[in-house]
Design a protein around this motif. Structure first.
Motif, PDB file in Angstrom:
ATOM      1  N   PRO A   1      -3.232   3.117  -5.553  1.00 43.56           N
ATOM      2  CA  PRO A   1      -2.038   2.285  -4.956  1.00 43.56           C
ATOM      3  C   PRO A   1      -2.234   0.670  -4.957  1.00 43.56           C
ATOM      4  O   PRO A   1      -1.379   0.030  -4.936  1.00 43.56           O
ATOM      5  CB  PRO A   1      -1.825   2.823  -3.507  1.00 43.56           C
ATOM      6  N   ALA A   2      -3.328   0.228  -4.915  1.00 45.93           N
ATOM      7  CA  ALA A   2      -3.913  -0.969  -4.984  1.00 45.93           C
ATOM      8  C   ALA A   2      -3.432  -1.633  -6.417  1.00 45.93           C
ATOM      9  O   ALA A   2      -2.693  -2.847  -6.346  1.00 45.93           O
ATOM     10  CB  ALA A   2      -5.210  -1.352  -4.779  1.00 45.93           C
TER      11      ALA A   2
ATOM     12  N   THR B   1       2.234  -2.279  -0.655  1.00 52.02           N
ATOM     13  CA  THR B   1       1.813  -1.283  -1.168  1.00 52.02           C
ATOM     14  C   THR B   1       0.216  -1.566  -1.365  1.00 52.02           C
ATOM     15  O   THR B   1      -0.595  -0.828  -0.969  1.00 52.02           O
ATOM     16  CB  THR B   1       2.168  -0.886  -2.568  1.00 52.02           C
ATOM     17  N   PHE B   2      -0.072  -2.780  -1.732  1.00 48.91           N
ATOM     18  CA  PHE B   2      -1.438  -3.399  -1.940  1.00 48.91           C
ATOM     19  C   PHE B   2      -2.140  -3.419  -0.648  1.00 48.91           C
ATOM     20  O   PHE B   2      -3.136  -2.924  -0.427  1.00 48.91           O
ATOM     21  CB  PHE B   2      -1.410  -4.662  -2.848  1.00 48.91           C
ATOM     22  N   ILE B   3      -1.426  -4.090   0.376  1.00 45.00           N
ATOM     23  CA  ILE B   3      -1.870  -4.357   1.651  1.00 45.00           C
ATOM     24  C   ILE B   3      -2.213  -2.820   2.368  1.00 45.00           C
ATOM     25  O   ILE B   3      -3.263  -2.558   3.089  1.00 45.00           O
ATOM     26  CB  ILE B   3      -1.258  -5.169   2.574  1.00 45.00           C
ATOM     27  N   THR B   4      -1.201  -1.887   2.426  1.00 39.57           N
ATOM     28  CA  THR B   4      -1.372  -0.529   3.006  1.00 39.57           C
ATOM     29  C   THR B   4      -2.588   0.131   1.999  1.00 39.57           C
ATOM     30  O   THR B   4      -3.469   0.615   2.842  1.00 39.57           O
ATOM     31  CB  THR B   4      -0.226   0.245   2.688  1.00 39.57           C
ATOM     32  N   ALA B   5      -2.856  -0.187   0.794  1.00 39.67           N
ATOM     33  CA  ALA B   5      -3.865   0.510   0.276  1.00 39.67           C
ATOM     34  C   ALA B   5      -5.193  -0.159   0.820  1.00 39.67           C
ATOM     35  O   ALA B   5      -6.172   0.682   0.893  1.00 39.67           O
ATOM     36  CB  ALA B   5      -3.890   0.312  -1.351  1.00 39.67           C
ATOM     37  N   MET B   6      -5.427  -1.371   0.808  1.00 41.47           N
ATOM     38  CA  MET B   6      -6.646  -1.890   1.511  1.00 41.47           C
ATOM     39  C   MET B   6      -6.989  -1.604   2.736  1.00 41.47           C
ATOM     40  O   MET B   6      -7.878  -1.092   3.146  1.00 41.47           O
ATOM     41  CB  MET B   6      -6.319  -3.344   1.525  1.00 41.47           C
ATOM     42  N   LEU B   7      -5.824  -1.621   3.560  1.00 41.77           N
ATOM     43  CA  LEU B   7      -6.250  -0.948   5.081  1.00 41.77           C
ATOM     44  C   LEU B   7      -6.444   0.534   5.116  1.00 41.77           C
ATOM     45  O   LEU B   7      -7.198   0.665   5.902  1.00 41.77           O
ATOM     46  CB  LEU B   7      -4.913  -1.109   5.912  1.00 41.77           C
TER      47      LEU B   7
ATOM     48  N   GLY C   1      -3.358   8.855   3.693  1.00 43.22           N
ATOM     49  CA  GLY C   1      -2.442   7.773   3.862  1.00 43.22           C
ATOM     50  C   GLY C   1      -1.646   7.713   2.649  1.00 43.22           C
ATOM     51  O   GLY C   1      -1.201   8.609   1.798  1.00 43.22           O
ATOM     52  N   ILE C   2      -1.483   6.458   2.157  1.00 41.36           N
ATOM     53  CA  ILE C   2      -0.950   6.019   0.757  1.00 41.36           C
ATOM     54  C   ILE C   2      -1.558   6.669  -0.336  1.00 41.36           C
ATOM     55  O   ILE C   2      -1.162   6.834  -1.468  1.00 41.36           O
ATOM     56  CB  ILE C   2      -0.699   4.516   0.561  1.00 41.36           C
ATOM     57  N   TYR C   3      -2.864   7.206  -0.046  1.00 45.27           N
ATOM     58  CA  TYR C   3      -3.586   7.685  -1.343  1.00 45.27           C
ATOM     59  C   TYR C   3      -3.253   9.299  -1.467  1.00 45.27           C
ATOM     60  O   TYR C   3      -3.645   9.997  -2.260  1.00 45.27           O
ATOM     61  CB  TYR C   3      -5.053   7.617  -1.199  1.00 45.27           C
ATOM     62  N   ARG C   4      -2.165   9.802  -0.458  1.00 43.66           N
ATOM     63  CA  ARG C   4      -1.704  10.869  -0.653  1.00 43.66           C
ATOM     64  C   ARG C   4      -0.622  10.933  -1.806  1.00 43.66           C
ATOM     65  O   ARG C   4       0.045  12.024  -2.401  1.00 43.66           O
ATOM     66  CB  ARG C   4      -1.322  11.629   0.558  1.00 43.66           C
TER      67      ARG C   4
END
Length: 194
Positions: free
Chosen positions: A132-133, A96-102, A124-127
């Motif tokens: 998420p980070a 989750t953290f890596i996806t948020a950073m990317l 992205g994950i912010y939806r």
């Protein structure tokens, strides 16, 4: 499970410091924690949050290495199922953290930027999560605590989770001021964590 847990931690911190290094090479100042002329309350939260997220690392490592001798809850000392669940939750936190950073790309910062204005990211994950980070940090802390429980680990896992939540509240005020109505609409559609 101990080795897997340490690998999960190593991937998390390698991603964190790798992103900071990558941004620094591009001239982006990633570390905004307790930097600049911020309100006193914001500075205090950022300083304590920064300290909490550093102190947890040796406590997690000690909890992993000393398990099961360090575990007070005797019924959990040898429960591999609980360890698998905990390490899986921690790994999901890292993902989750890596996806948020990317997803944030070069808009990602640690701390509230004083002058540095970034893009308002809501794709992205912010939806799914506004933070998420931070959710990734929390899942890693909780997962490792579940896998390697002890009183010291509990105290030092709850502390950064609480401080990260206070940081989220400060960042939400910052986003309201910077992004205005767009952020208000986003906040109505997407929950703070999940």
């Amino acid at each position: 499970m101990k080795i897997l847990a340490i690998i999960v931690m190593a991937v998390f911190y390698a991603a964190y410091f790798g992103k900071k290094w990558s941004q620094k090479r591009k001239g982006v100042s990633t570390n905004q924690i307790a930097v600049g002329d911020k309100p006193r309350k914001v500075m205090l939260v950022e300083k304590i949050m920064g300290l909490a997220t550093v102190i947890i690392v040796p406590v997690e490592l000690l909890s992993i290495v000393m398990h099961p001798r360090f575990t007070i809850i005797t019924s959990l000392k040898n429960c591999i199922t609980i360890q698998v669940i905990g390490v899986t939750v921690a790994a999901l936190g890292v993902l989750t953290f890596i996806t948020a950073m990317l997803t944030m790309a070069d808009s990602w910062r640690a701390g509230i930027p004083e002058k540095d204005r970034t893009e308002f990211v809501q794709n992205g994950i912010y939806r799914i999560s506004r933070n998420p980070a931070f959710l990734g940090f929390d899942l890693m802390y909780i997962g490792l605590l579940v896998a390697f429980p002890n009183i010291l680990h509990l105290v030092f896992a709850v502390f950064p989770i609480a401080m990260l939540h206070l940081q989220i509240l400060n960042e939400e005020k910052f986003c309201e001021n910077v992004f205005g109505a767009d952020y208000d609409e986003y906040r109505k559609k997407v929950r703070r964590y999940l």
